[in-house]
Scaffold this motif. Structure first.
Motif, short mmCIF file in Angstrom:
data_model
loop_
_atom_site.label_atom_id
_atom_site.label_comp_id
_atom_site.label_asym_id
_atom_site.label_seq_id
_atom_site.Cartn_x
_atom_site.Cartn_y
_atom_site.Cartn_z
N UNK A 1 70.43 -5.17 65.71
CA UNK A 1 69.93 -5.26 66.84
C UNK A 1 70.63 -4.15 67.64
N UNK A 2 70.84 -2.96 66.98
CA UNK A 2 71.85 -1.89 67.76
C UNK A 2 71.14 -1.68 69.26
N UNK A 3 71.70 -1.01 70.07
CA UNK A 3 71.31 -0.61 71.38
C UNK A 3 72.28 0.50 71.65
N UNK A 4 71.68 1.76 72.09
CA UNK A 4 72.18 2.90 72.74
C UNK A 4 71.91 2.84 74.21
N UNK A 5 73.23 2.72 74.87
CA UNK A 5 73.35 2.59 76.32
C UNK A 5 74.19 3.46 77.01
N UNK A 6 73.93 3.99 78.14
CA UNK A 6 74.87 5.01 78.90
C UNK A 6 75.74 4.03 79.97
N UNK A 7 76.98 4.19 79.88
CA UNK A 7 77.70 3.25 80.55
C UNK A 7 78.65 4.30 81.63
N UNK A 8 78.71 4.08 82.83
CA UNK A 8 79.44 5.02 83.66
C UNK A 8 79.45 6.48 83.11
N UNK A 9 80.53 7.03 82.69
CA UNK A 9 80.38 8.24 82.16
C UNK A 9 80.66 8.32 80.81
N UNK A 10 80.07 7.46 79.82
CA UNK A 10 80.16 7.69 78.61
C UNK A 10 78.92 7.08 77.98
N UNK A 11 78.70 7.02 76.50
CA UNK A 11 77.53 6.23 76.09
C UNK A 11 77.93 5.73 74.71
N UNK A 12 77.48 4.55 74.39
CA UNK A 12 77.91 3.95 73.04
C UNK A 12 76.54 3.14 72.66
N UNK B 1 80.05 0.42 87.21
CA UNK B 1 80.91 1.28 87.40
C UNK B 1 80.44 2.46 88.17
N UNK B 2 81.12 2.92 89.40
CA UNK B 2 80.45 3.74 90.09
C UNK B 2 80.50 5.22 89.90
N UNK B 3 80.92 5.53 88.74
CA UNK B 3 80.69 6.71 88.11
C UNK B 3 79.37 6.81 87.13
N UNK B 4 78.59 7.85 87.23
CA UNK B 4 77.49 7.85 86.48
C UNK B 4 77.19 9.09 85.67
N UNK B 5 76.32 8.95 84.74
CA UNK B 5 76.18 10.15 83.83
C UNK B 5 74.79 9.98 83.32
N UNK C 1 73.04 15.71 74.97
CA UNK C 1 74.18 16.17 76.02
C UNK C 1 74.54 15.19 77.18
N UNK C 2 75.61 14.60 77.34
CA UNK C 2 75.87 13.81 78.27
C UNK C 2 76.55 14.67 79.45
N UNK C 3 75.82 14.31 80.72
CA UNK C 3 76.28 15.06 81.73
C UNK C 3 76.50 14.12 82.91
N UNK C 4 77.69 14.44 83.63
CA UNK C 4 78.28 13.68 85.01
C UNK C 4 77.43 14.06 85.97
N UNK C 5 76.61 13.17 86.50
CA UNK C 5 75.77 13.31 87.71
C UNK C 5 76.22 13.89 88.84
#
Length: 128
Positions: free
Chosen positions: A5-16, A45-49, A60-64
């Motif tokens: 059951x893998x999941x791709x998720x965006x966390x703060x300013x990274x993804x996993x 987390x108060x940072x977002x991407x 591409x991962x972008x800091x919002x």
């Protein structure tokens, strides 16, 4: 590693890509992702991407906040236009857009389509 059951998720300013037991299979910043998961700060987390699948097929991962590119796959792969891959037509696209923002995720066999329908990123059963 037993992947289930893998999941791709965006966390703060990274993804996993995380496993059923919240272990990190892969991340652009594994230490930060593990820290956020361990401390249950995955969506607070108060940072977002935003993770974007470009029309050229590159993730591409972008800091919002400052629009700075944090990570890029470096792989560009496009085909001919497939209307079924366009976000609104793609039945495997949970959010019907070419992005995932902080707190959003896709599960196994779900996709992130490009706007033009030439590329698609799909999370496989092995987490890749």
């Amino acid at each position: 590693m037993n992947i289930k059951d893998p999941k791709l998720m965006v966390y703060g300013t990274c993804f996993a890509i995380i496993n059923y037991d919240n272990s990190v299979i892969w991340s652009d910043n594994i230490n930060y992702a593990e820290y956020l998961i361990k401390n249950n700060e995955t969506t607070t987390d108060n940072r977002s991407a935003v993770l974007v699948l470009s029309n050229e097929g590159e993730l591409i991962l972008i800091n919002t906040e400052n629009r700075r590119k944090l990570w890029a796959s470096g792989i560009k792969d496009v085909g001919v236009v497939n209307n079924k891959w366009k976000p609104i037509e793609n039945v495997e696209s949970k959010y019907k857009k070419n992005t995932l923002k902080t707190g959003e995720f896709i599960n196994e066999n779900e996709t992130i389509p490009s706007i033009n329908g030439k590329s698609i990123a799909k999370l496989g059963e092995d987490g890749i």
